[in-house]
Every structure is written in structure tokens, then in C-alpha cells.
Motif scaffolding. Structure first.
Motif, PDB file in Angstrom:
ATOM      1  N   PRO A   6      15.650   0.649   1.756  1.00 46.19           N
ATOM      2  CA  PRO A   6      15.332   0.422   3.169  1.00 46.19           C
ATOM      3  C   PRO A   6      15.690  -1.001   3.574  1.00 46.19           C
ATOM      4  O   PRO A   6      15.379  -1.961   2.849  1.00 46.19           O
ATOM      5  N   PRO A   7      16.373  -1.190   4.697  1.00 44.96           N
ATOM      6  CA  PRO A   7      16.717  -2.535   5.155  1.00 44.96           C
ATOM      7  C   PRO A   7      15.500  -3.453   5.222  1.00 44.96           C
ATOM      8  O   PRO A   7      14.432  -3.052   5.687  1.00 44.96           O
ATOM      9  N   TYR A   8      15.676  -4.638   4.697  1.00 43.73           N
ATOM     10  CA  TYR A   8      14.646  -5.680   4.675  1.00 43.73           C
ATOM     11  C   TYR A   8      13.432  -5.292   3.837  1.00 43.73           C
ATOM     12  O   TYR A   8      12.389  -5.968   3.891  1.00 43.73           O
ATOM     13  N   GLY A   9      13.542  -4.210   3.078  1.00 49.17           N
ATOM     14  CA  GLY A   9      12.448  -3.793   2.211  1.00 49.17           C
ATOM     15  C   GLY A   9      11.240  -3.277   2.952  1.00 49.17           C
ATOM     16  O   GLY A   9      10.136  -3.217   2.390  1.00 49.17           O
ATOM     17  N   GLU A  10      11.424  -2.858   4.216  1.00 44.99           N
ATOM     18  CA  GLU A  10      10.303  -2.385   5.022  1.00 44.99           C
ATOM     19  C   GLU A  10      10.336  -0.858   5.102  1.00 44.99           C
ATOM     20  O   GLU A  10      11.243  -0.276   5.709  1.00 44.99           O
ATOM     21  N   TYR A  11       9.348  -0.216   4.491  1.00 43.54           N
ATOM     22  CA  TYR A  11       9.271   1.253   4.524  1.00 43.54           C
ATOM     23  C   TYR A  11       7.855   1.707   4.206  1.00 43.54           C
ATOM     24  O   TYR A  11       7.041   0.962   3.665  1.00 43.54           O
ATOM     25  N   ASP A  12       7.591   2.954   4.571  1.00 45.67           N
ATOM     26  CA  ASP A  12       6.276   3.556   4.370  1.00 45.67           C
ATOM     27  C   ASP A  12       6.463   5.010   3.954  1.00 45.67           C
ATOM     28  O   ASP A  12       7.580   5.445   3.631  1.00 45.67           O
ATOM     29  N   ASP A  13       5.378   5.772   3.962  1.00 50.88           N
ATOM     30  CA  ASP A  13       5.458   7.165   3.518  1.00 50.88           C
ATOM     31  C   ASP A  13       6.362   8.017   4.417  1.00 50.88           C
ATOM     32  O   ASP A  13       6.965   8.994   3.951  1.00 50.88           O
ATOM     33  N   TYR A  48      13.452  -0.270  -4.667  1.00 49.15           N
ATOM     34  CA  TYR A  48      12.884  -1.503  -4.135  1.00 49.15           C
ATOM     35  C   TYR A  48      13.388  -2.663  -5.002  1.00 49.15           C
ATOM     36  O   TYR A  48      14.556  -2.704  -5.369  1.00 49.15           O
ATOM     37  N   ARG A  49      12.561  -3.552  -5.417  1.00 51.18           N
ATOM     38  CA  ARG A  49      12.908  -4.649  -6.341  1.00 51.18           C
ATOM     39  C   ARG A  49      11.624  -5.352  -6.735  1.00 51.18           C
ATOM     40  O   ARG A  49      10.598  -5.239  -6.045  1.00 51.18           O
ATOM     41  N   ASP A  50      11.648  -6.026  -7.863  1.00 52.62           N
ATOM     42  CA  ASP A  50      10.473  -6.823  -8.220  1.00 52.62           C
ATOM     43  C   ASP A  50      10.757  -8.317  -8.115  1.00 52.62           C
ATOM     44  O   ASP A  50       9.832  -9.129  -8.177  1.00 52.62           O
ATOM     45  N   LEU A  51      12.041  -8.685  -7.927  1.00 50.60           N
ATOM     46  CA  LEU A  51      12.419 -10.093  -7.784  1.00 50.60           C
ATOM     47  C   LEU A  51      13.366 -10.247  -6.597  1.00 50.60           C
ATOM     48  O   LEU A  51      14.452  -9.659  -6.575  1.00 50.60           O
TER      49      LEU A  51
END
Length: 399
Positions: free
Chosen positions: A169-176, A191-194
Motif C-alpha cells: 500500500p502506498p505510504y504504508g497506509e492500509y487497514d482491513d 509491509y516492512r520492519d525497517l
């Protein structure tokens, strides 16, 4: 340092306007059962209570989200926002290091630079998608979010004939809600952890690019981070961020991490919808592997049987000729080295026919001897009968 820029032809066909949300496509919408999509609000701001696992707001993730590499020695280095004119130089560097990473691409950039994406795939790097316009999906309706993802998937398919199974998801913004839509489209969320947050460098003059290298230096030396592998986030969209890649790769590898595409680090052997490998070559299925294994086993068994037959023929011939030197030569040829094996097979191909011919001659001689012996026995019996008849005749004459 300025990365070289490539001029690439645009993707043929009719496509949405670049960098703008694409039009809603009803055929795309029909791919998703909207009745089972989460009712999370369409809103770019964080809610007071995170009832729908809004990752960027609360840090919440689901088990289906790919956050890191499970093996603590693996590192999934990922690049967002391209392909761009600066991606080619990154590929040049990665080729020299024989390192494979994952590129999460924007549909608009795929339309503009399809040949760079073609090189990414041909080089064996992983490919996932962001969206067509790289806009916030949480701020779009269900139908709009679906079009963002599907237009991008179709652009990748048109450019390189593969369909990615991963999205970010762009900018890491997402939900269910975005999770539900992605899942129904066959996409796994990565996603990512770093996170380097290097994208801030495009509009924030206070962003210090040295923070990127410093982050990696701290990450690889932090003992609290060595319990799992990692997925790190950078961008190949901008020149100033692209030039950081050759600087951070040695930091990762010198810390004994193995940089891999995300699909490899999570053990996904079927990286795309199509039956192809990361480089687009046909994927070898398990059934084909098993067939090859069985054929190999059968060939090995047949070779073993043939070698046994050859050795038996060789020994038989050697015994019939009473030549110990030949036996010694035959034994020396029965080694496991490829050259000696080839020589043994070559010699066997010559010796076996000779052995068969010799055997035929010997059988012929035996048959001849048997015939002569039989003829002699018959002749003796005839002589004996003649003598017996003469004696009988003499006896009758006496009477």
C-alpha cells in the motif's frame, strides 16, 4: 552524484492518465465481493479507536501481512516508486554484485518505462505493485481502490507478461478494508520492519541523506534486531535516494546477511500468477521434477544393469582366454571417475560383440564335436551289429 537517465518508449495501448486515480472499471469491481469487504471508514486520518487494524496509525498488522523475512540471516531489500530513469543504474550495480531485490512499481511508471521493468524481470529481481497513481488507498472508495490495483496489475502484465502476487500500500497506509480487497484480487500485502523514510528527501530540505546509511549501520549492529530477518524500504524513484543503494548493500552483506527477493525469503516458489520464475522463465513444477528424478533413477538403474552385464561378459571372455593381464586392465577401468566410466562403457561396447561372436564359435565347435562323437558311436554300433549278424549266420551254417 547523478544517476544516468534512460529514455524509454511508453507502453502501447490505451491507459489512464499518469499520476491521477484511474477511472472506475466495472469489470474490475465485479472481481471483488463487496459484501464481505470490511466497513472501515474511507478516511486518510487516523481514527480514535483502531477497530480495523490501521497499520500506519497503531502499528497493527495481521498474520497475513508480510512484515519481515523469517530467517534471521535473510534481508529483503525493497525499492518503491519506479521504474524510473534512475533504476537502470541501480540494476547495473546489482548485476555486478549478483544481488536480487524486489521492486514495488507504480502503474504510471510502468506505462512510462516498460523496458526498464522488462530488464528488472529479466535480471531475476522480484516485482510487486503499489497502485496506478501512488495515491493513498485508505482515502479512496472500494471501487476506486480496486481500479488502482487492477490497472497496475494489467500494466505489468502488458509490459512483461507476468501478474504479481504481492502489493505494498502506498505510504504504508492500509487497514482491513484494503486487506480484504487485495486478498480477493490475489495479492499479498508486503509491509516492512525497517523504513529509511528516504522519500521525505524529495520535499523536505531538512532531510539529511546520511541518515539512510546511518540507519543501516545501526540496524545491522543492533542485537535486538537479530532474532529475525528483515524487509527494508527505500525508493528508486528519485536520484538522491537511488544513489544510496550502492552504499547500503555492502553494509548489509558485510554483516553476513543474505539479500534476497521477498518471495524467496518467505519461501514462495510460485512468485507470480503465471507458471514462471522471477526472471520470467517457465516454472518447473513438482510433477516435472519427480518425473525427472524418476527418469534419472531409471537411467541409473539401467546403467548399473548394463555395467553388470558388461563386466560379466568381460570376465567370461577373460576367463576363456586365461589372460590375467586383461582381468587387471578390466578391474582398473571400473573406477568412478567420468573419464574411466566413459572408457569402460566404450570398451564394453567393443568387447561384448566380440564375446558373443567367440561364444558362438565355441558353441559351433562343441556342436561339431558332438556330431562327430555321435557319428562315431553310430558307426561303432553298425560295426557291432554287422559282427553280431556274421556270428549268427556262422552258427546257422553249422546246423
Amino acid at each position: 552524484m547523478l544517476m544516468p537517465i534512460s529514455i524509454i518508449a511508453e507502453l502501447p495501448g490505451t491507459w489512464p492518465t499518469v499520476d491521477l486515480p484511474p477511472p472506475i472499471n466495472q469489470s474490475y469491481t465485479s472481481l471483488v465481493d463487496l459484501t464481505i469487504v470490511s466497513k472501515a471508514p474511507v478516511n486518510s486520518s487516523c481514527p480514535d479507536t483502531d477497530d480495523y487494524c490501521r497499520t500506519d496509525c497503531s502499528g497493527c498488522t495481521r498474520e497475513t501481512d508480510i512484515v519481515n523475512c523469517p530467517n534471521k540471516q535473510d534481508w529483503g531489500l525493497t525499492l518503491n516508486g519506479g521504474p524510473s530513469p534512475f533504476t537502470s543504474a541501480i540494476l547495473d550495480y546489482l548485476d555486478t554484485q549478483k544481488i536480487k531485490v524486489t521492486f514495488f512499481v507504480v502503474g504510471s511508471r510502468v506505462y512510462q518505462y516498460p523496458e526498464i521493468l522488462q530488464r528488472i524481470v529479466k535480471s531475476g529481481h522480484g516485482v510487486g505493485i503499489l497502485s496506478w497513481s501512488n495515491s493513498l488507498l485508505v482515502n479512496q472508495s472500494n471501487e476506486q481502490a480496486i481500479s488502482e490495483l487492477k490497472w497496475t496489475m494489467d500494466a505489468v502484465k502488458a509490459a512483461v507478461n507476468i501478474t504479481p502476487k504481492m502489493m505494498r500500500p502506498p505510504y504504508g497506509e492500509y487497514d482491513d478494508r484494503i486487506r480484504n480487497i487485495s486478498t480477493q484480487l490475489g495479492l499479498k500485502i508486503v509491509y516492512r520492519d525497517l523504513d529509511t523514510f528516504d522519500w521525505f528527501s524529495d520535499g523536505d530540505p531538512t532531510f539529511d541523506l546520511s541518515w539512510i546509511v546511518n540507519n543501516f549501520t545501526q540496524w545491522v549492529s543492533d542485537p535486538s534486531l537479530n532474532t529475525t530477518g528483515h524487509i527494508s524500504l527505500q525508493h528508486d524513484l528519485y536520484n538522491q535516494t537511488a544513489v544510496q543503494v550502492p552504499l547500503v548493500v555492502p553494509i548489509i552483506t558485510n554483516a553476513s546477511y543474505n539479500i534476497k527477493p521477498v518471495s524467496v525469503c518467505i519461501g514462495d516458489n510460485h512468485p507470480y500468477v503465471e507458471d514462471v520464475n522471477l526472471d520470467g522463465t517457465p516454472l518447473v513444477t513438482n510433477s516435472l521434477n519427480n518425473s525427472s528424478s524418476n527418469n534419472s533413477s531409471n537411467n541409473s538403474s539401467n546403467n548399473s544393469s548394463n555395467n553388470s552385464l558388461n563386466n560379466s561378459s568381460d570376465n567370461s571372455l577373460n576367463d576363456s582366454s586365461n589372460s590375467s593381464s586383461t582381468n587387471s586392465s578390466s578391474n582398473s577401468n571400473n573406477t568412478n571417475t567420468p573419464n574411466n566410466q566413459n572408457n569402460s562403457n566404450h570398451i564394453s561396447k567393443v568387447i561384448v560383440p566380440v564375446g558373443i561372436a567367440a561364444g558362438a564359435i565355441i558353441l559351433g565347435l562343441i556342436a561339431m564335436i558332438a556330431a562327430v562323437s555321435c557319428w562315431k558311436r553310430r558307426s561303432n554300433r553298425i560295426d557291432s551289429i554287422a559282427v553280431f549278424g556274421k556270428n549268427v549266420e556262422e552258427r546257422f551254417q553249422k546246423f
